[in-house]
Design an enzyme around this catalytic site. Structure first.
Site, PDB file in Angstrom:
ATOM      1  N   ARG A 110       7.586-111.094  37.112  1.00  0.00           N
ATOM      2  CA  ARG A 110       8.620-111.943  36.523  1.00  0.00           C
ATOM      3  C   ARG A 110       9.689-112.358  37.546  1.00  0.00           C
ATOM      4  NH1 ARG A 110       8.719-108.720  31.760  1.00  0.00           N
ATOM      5  NH2 ARG A 110       7.321-109.572  30.166  1.00  0.00           N
ATOM      6  N   LYS A 132      12.554-126.627  41.268  1.00  0.00           N
ATOM      7  CA  LYS A 132      11.336-127.019  40.554  1.00  0.00           C
ATOM      8  C   LYS A 132      10.117-126.556  41.342  1.00  0.00           C
ATOM      9  CE  LYS A 132      12.421-131.111  37.743  1.00  0.00           C
ATOM     10  NZ  LYS A 132      12.183-132.575  37.592  1.00  0.00           N
ATOM     11  N   GLU A 174      11.645-140.388  49.270  1.00  0.00           N
ATOM     12  CA  GLU A 174      12.560-139.568  48.437  1.00  0.00           C
ATOM     13  C   GLU A 174      14.011-139.743  48.888  1.00  0.00           C
ATOM     14  OE1 GLU A 174       9.538-137.082  46.088  1.00  0.00           O
ATOM     15  OE2 GLU A 174      11.441-138.128  45.764  1.00  0.00           O
ATOM     16  N   LYS A 216      21.008-133.682  46.457  1.00  0.00           N
ATOM     17  CA  LYS A 216      20.131-133.123  45.421  1.00  0.00           C
ATOM     18  C   LYS A 216      20.781-131.917  44.748  1.00  0.00           C
ATOM     19  CE  LYS A 216      15.608-131.557  44.106  1.00  0.00           C
ATOM     20  NZ  LYS A 216      14.139-131.536  44.356  1.00  0.00           N
ATOM     21  N   GLU A 226      17.310-129.729  33.684  1.00  0.00           N
ATOM     22  CA  GLU A 226      16.993-131.103  33.261  1.00  0.00           C
ATOM     23  C   GLU A 226      17.051-131.243  31.746  1.00  0.00           C
ATOM     24  OE1 GLU A 226      13.028-133.043  34.191  1.00  0.00           O
ATOM     25  OE2 GLU A 226      14.232-133.815  35.835  1.00  0.00           O
ATOM     26  N   ARG A 231      19.754-134.545  35.627  1.00  0.00           N
ATOM     27  CA  ARG A 231      18.791-134.313  36.707  1.00  0.00           C
ATOM     28  C   ARG A 231      17.675-135.360  36.720  1.00  0.00           C
ATOM     29  NH1 ARG A 231      16.301-128.614  39.050  1.00  0.00           N
ATOM     30  NH2 ARG A 231      15.004-129.636  40.638  1.00  0.00           N
ATOM     31  N   ASN A 235      14.282-138.142  39.361  1.00  0.00           N
ATOM     32  CA  ASN A 235      12.947-138.547  38.956  1.00  0.00           C
ATOM     33  C   ASN A 235      12.775-140.065  38.974  1.00  0.00           C
ATOM     34  OD1 ASN A 235      10.531-137.991  36.578  1.00  0.00           O
ATOM     35  ND2 ASN A 235      10.906-136.446  38.115  1.00  0.00           N
ATOM     36  N   HIS A 238       9.449-141.902  39.477  1.00  0.00           N
ATOM     37  CA  HIS A 238       8.388-140.909  39.256  1.00  0.00           C
ATOM     38  C   HIS A 238       7.589-141.110  37.979  1.00  0.00           C
ATOM     39  CE1 HIS A 238      10.328-139.014  42.618  1.00  0.00           C
ATOM     40  NE2 HIS A 238       9.530-137.983  42.604  1.00  0.00           N
ATOM     41  N   HIS A 242       4.100-140.890  39.263  1.00  0.00           N
ATOM     42  CA  HIS A 242       3.139-139.870  38.795  1.00  0.00           C
ATOM     43  C   HIS A 242       1.952-140.524  38.089  1.00  0.00           C
ATOM     44  CE1 HIS A 242       6.041-136.161  38.857  1.00  0.00           C
ATOM     45  NE2 HIS A 242       5.593-136.479  40.050  1.00  0.00           N
ATOM     46  N   HIS A 254       2.109-138.508  47.197  1.00  0.00           N
ATOM     47  CA  HIS A 254       3.307-138.583  46.350  1.00  0.00           C
ATOM     48  C   HIS A 254       4.336-139.583  46.874  1.00  0.00           C
ATOM     49  CE1 HIS A 254       6.257-137.150  43.474  1.00  0.00           C
ATOM     50  NE2 HIS A 254       7.129-136.996  44.455  1.00  0.00           N
TER      51      HIS A 254
HETATM   52  N1  LIG Z   1       9.420-129.267  43.620  1.00  0.00           N
HETATM   53  C1  LIG Z   1      10.050-130.415  43.927  1.00  0.00           C
HETATM   54  O1  LIG Z   1      11.254-130.615  43.649  1.00  0.00           O
HETATM   55  C2  LIG Z   1       9.275-131.501  44.646  1.00  0.00           C
HETATM   56  C3  LIG Z   1       9.979-132.588  45.172  1.00  0.00           C
HETATM   57  C4  LIG Z   1       9.255-133.584  45.834  1.00  0.00           C
HETATM   58  C5  LIG Z   1       7.878-133.466  45.984  1.00  0.00           C
HETATM   59  N2  LIG Z   1       7.244-132.383  45.453  1.00  0.00           N
HETATM   60  C6  LIG Z   1       5.792-132.213  45.623  1.00  0.00           C
HETATM   61  O2  LIG Z   1       5.540-132.062  47.026  1.00  0.00           O
HETATM   62  C7  LIG Z   1       4.208-132.522  47.317  1.00  0.00           C
HETATM   63  C8  LIG Z   1       4.275-133.441  48.522  1.00  0.00           C
HETATM   64  O3  LIG Z   1       4.811-132.690  49.594  1.00  0.00           O
HETATM   65  P1  LIG Z   1       4.367-132.993  51.114  1.00  0.00           P
HETATM   66  O4  LIG Z   1       4.376-134.464  51.332  1.00  0.00           O
HETATM   67  O5  LIG Z   1       5.151-132.124  51.972  1.00  0.00           O
HETATM   68  O6  LIG Z   1       2.811-132.592  51.034  1.00  0.00           O
HETATM   69  P2  LIG Z   1       1.901-131.493  51.758  1.00  0.00           P
HETATM   70  O7  LIG Z   1       2.383-130.111  51.481  1.00  0.00           O
HETATM   71  O8  LIG Z   1       0.514-131.849  51.326  1.00  0.00           O
HETATM   72  O9  LIG Z   1       2.044-131.794  53.341  1.00  0.00           O
HETATM   73  C9  LIG Z   1       1.690-133.081  53.785  1.00  0.00           C
HETATM   74  C10 LIG Z   1       0.786-133.002  55.015  1.00  0.00           C
HETATM   75  O10 LIG Z   1       1.569-132.594  56.152  1.00  0.00           O
HETATM   76  C11 LIG Z   1       0.914-131.520  56.839  1.00  0.00           C
HETATM   77  N3  LIG Z   1       1.974-130.734  57.479  1.00  0.00           N
HETATM   78  C12 LIG Z   1       2.847-129.894  56.887  1.00  0.00           C
HETATM   79  N4  LIG Z   1       3.757-129.463  57.795  1.00  0.00           N
HETATM   80  C13 LIG Z   1       3.416-130.033  58.992  1.00  0.00           C
HETATM   81  C14 LIG Z   1       3.957-129.991  60.290  1.00  0.00           C
HETATM   82  N5  LIG Z   1       5.066-129.275  60.559  1.00  0.00           N
HETATM   83  N6  LIG Z   1       3.343-130.694  61.270  1.00  0.00           N
HETATM   84  C15 LIG Z   1       2.249-131.440  60.994  1.00  0.00           C
HETATM   85  N7  LIG Z   1       1.692-131.539  59.772  1.00  0.00           N
HETATM   86  C16 LIG Z   1       2.285-130.842  58.794  1.00  0.00           C
HETATM   87  C17 LIG Z   1       0.141-130.800  55.763  1.00  0.00           C
HETATM   88  O11 LIG Z   1      -0.913-130.047  56.327  1.00  0.00           O
HETATM   89  C18 LIG Z   1      -0.347-131.971  54.919  1.00  0.00           C
HETATM   90  O12 LIG Z   1      -1.508-132.530  55.513  1.00  0.00           O
HETATM   91  C19 LIG Z   1       3.706-133.222  46.045  1.00  0.00           C
HETATM   92  O13 LIG Z   1       2.835-132.369  45.342  1.00  0.00           O
HETATM   93  C20 LIG Z   1       4.985-133.431  45.227  1.00  0.00           C
HETATM   94  O14 LIG Z   1       4.707-133.429  43.817  1.00  0.00           O
HETATM   95  C21 LIG Z   1       7.904-131.390  44.800  1.00  0.00           C
HETATM   96  O1  LIG Z   2      13.891-132.069  41.559  1.00  0.00           O
HETATM   97  C1  LIG Z   2      13.710-132.929  40.669  1.00  0.00           C
HETATM   98  O2  LIG Z   2      14.229-132.887  39.532  1.00  0.00           O
HETATM   99  C2  LIG Z   2      12.797-134.066  40.935  1.00  0.00           C
HETATM  100  O3  LIG Z   2      12.465-134.853  40.043  1.00  0.00           O
HETATM  101  C3  LIG Z   2      12.309-134.215  42.344  1.00  0.00           C
HETATM  102  C4  LIG Z   2      11.050-135.075  42.486  1.00  0.00           C
HETATM  103  O4  LIG Z   2      11.128-135.753  43.738  1.00  0.00           O
HETATM  104  C5  LIG Z   2       9.784-134.232  42.512  1.00  0.00           C
HETATM  105  O5  LIG Z   2       8.658-135.039  42.777  1.00  0.00           O
HETATM  106  C6  LIG Z   2       9.556-133.361  41.263  1.00  0.00           C
HETATM  107  O6  LIG Z   2       8.495-132.462  41.492  1.00  0.00           O
HETATM  108  C7  LIG Z   2       9.154-134.189  40.054  1.00  0.00           C
HETATM  109  O7  LIG Z   2       9.409-133.381  38.959  1.00  0.00           O
HETATM  110  P1  LIG Z   2       8.655-133.532  37.550  1.00  0.00           P
HETATM  111  O8  LIG Z   2       9.574-132.796  36.623  1.00  0.00           O
HETATM  112  O9  LIG Z   2       8.569-135.014  37.261  1.00  0.00           O
HETATM  113  O10 LIG Z   2       7.309-132.938  37.673  1.00  0.00           O
HETATM  114 ZN   LIG Z   3       9.161-136.643  44.178  1.00  0.00          ZN
END
Ligand SMILES: NC(=O)c1ccc[n+]([C@@H]2O[C@H](COP(=O)([O-])OP(=O)(O)OC[C@H]3O[C@@H](n4cnc5c(N)ncnc54)[C@H](O)[C@@H]3O)[C@@H](O)[C@H]2O)c1
Ligand SMILES: O=C(O)C(=O)C[C@@H](O)[C@H](O)[C@H](O)COP(=O)(O)O
Ligand SMILES: [Zn+2]
Length: 354
Positions: A110, A132, A174, A216, A226, A231, A235, A238, A242, A254
């Protein structure tokens, strides 16, 4: 190097941005720690320099990492070790790694302590921040996940030295999102510093990452889960973004999906009378300046409209038969608007028609 200590609800989050900030890991050297990291990024020697006794779990990153089956296989590895709630998960990688590892840290026992070490620009400006996390399910983005804050976010710009320019651009989508809805100064800064950004000037990138992080966290502080209609601004782009990812069976990255999504949603905002004249042009101008896609015709993956529209039905901003949409009103400002689901889907069909 820049630091900030932020209070989010009942968590204190320490943010460190700068070259060499990975050294801050030495502050948790006396804890039992597992490092979940992207096997495509060379991290083990870098981590061992500060944490000599950690347990490494390498994972394949990319969107395919965000599956429950992957979560279960990592949890089984944790189960073999004797972790307790005082121990740490360190997530090292892009957004797909911090999403999966953050989710695991939030559910195992947990909740284990979590430190995010983003290695992509997108991770540093967005994914590693705000709590998130989660995985995709039945072709719906982030359907399963939690809100769970890392105690520390370490954005060490040295990781960006190996990052391909296309990955930098995906993160810029972003940042442009923040500029369009929250931060006109950031929009202007990006407009004036394109060459230095694209050439990965460390001083400029540190400024953009730190400012994006505070933008952010400023929103997350007001509406961590959210539920207050605040928040949702993070999005912007998105709902359609999405839908593009789902319609392409996650073959569209993305950053590119939300880039097209922001143009579509700005056009909807203009059509419905919420965006001032010129906003769509301002969105287009900055995306084009950075070579980001702004029209579905630039996306070289087939889009299954049925899957795309189904994703909109499952958008987490939907309430009964409407979606809470964050519409840009003018650069740096936005408004929450409740739009009938069918209206959004009608516009989406137009926007996603190739
Ligand atoms: N939780 C959140 O608030 C949030 C916010 C925005 C996006 N996201 C999520 O994040 C994901 C996209 O993230 P991303 O674009 O980082 O994707 P990713 O984790 O797939 O990385 C992108 C690419 O970069 C490469 N890479 C990573 N670090 C590197 C480095 N230092 N040097 C060279 N290559 C490197 C990876 O191997 C991969 O091929 C999506 O799934 C999206 O939904 C989440
Ligand atoms: O942190 C947030 O809130 C966001 O919406 C950040 C987005 O850039 C990110 O892609 C997030 O994962 C999207 O959230 P979701 O709730 O639509 O899945
Ligand atoms: Zn995003």
């Amino acid at each position: 190097m820049r630091e900030s200590l932020e209070d989010i609800c009942c968590s204190k989050i320490r943010v460190i941005v700068g070259e060499g900030s990975l050294s801050k890991l030495s502050e948790i050297k006396d804890s039992n720690t597992v490092v979940i990291y992207s096997r495509r990024v060379d991290v083990t020697d870098k981590i061992n320099k500060y944490l000599p006794n950690v347990y490494f779990i390498p994972i394949n990153d990319g969107e395919s990492a965000k599956e429950l089956s992957n979560v279960i296989s990592i949890v089984e590895k944790l189960f073999e070790r004797n972790f307790d709630r005082g121990d740490y998960v360190i997530a090292v990688g892009g957004g797909t790694v911090t999403d999966v590892a953050g989710f695991i840290a939030s559910i195992y026992l947990r909740g284990l302590n979590l430190v995010n070490v983003p290695t992509t620009f997108l991770g540093m400006v967005d994914a590693a921040i705000g709590g998130k996390n989660g995985v995709n399910f039945n072709n719906i983005k982030n359907l399963i996940g939690t809100f769970y804050q890392p105690s520390m976010i370490i954005s060490d710009l040295e990781f960006l030295e190996t990052l391909p320019i296309e990955e930098l651009k995906k993160g810029l989508a972003e940042v442009i999102k923040y500029g369009l809805t929250l931060d006109k100064e950031l929009y202007d800064y990006l407009s004036l510093n394109k060459d230095r950004v694209i050439n990965k000037d460390k001083q400029v990138l540190e400024e953009v990452i730190f400012r994006s992080t505070l933008d952010k966290l400023g929103i997350v502080k007001e509406d961590e889960r959210e539920t207050k209609g605040i928040r949702i601004v993070l999005n912007f782009g998105h709902t359609i973004g999405h839908a593009i990812e789902a319609g392409s069976s996650f073959n569209v990255p993305h950053g590119y999906a939300i880039s097209v999504g922001m143009v579509c949603e700005a056009k909807i905002a203009e059509e419905l009378g919420y965006a001032e004249e010129g906003v769509v042009e301002d969105v287009l101008w900055l995306l084009q300046l950075y070579g980001l896609p702004y029209d579905i015709s630039q996306i070289d993956a087939p889009i299954d409209i049925r899957l795309a529209l189904n994703a909109i039905n499952m958008d987490k901003k939907h309430r009964k038969d409407a979606i809470l949409m964050p519409f840009p009103t003018r650069i740096g400002s936005w408004k929450k608007v409740e739009v009938p689901l069918d209206t959004i889907k009608g516009f989406a069909e137009q926007c996603l028609k190739k």
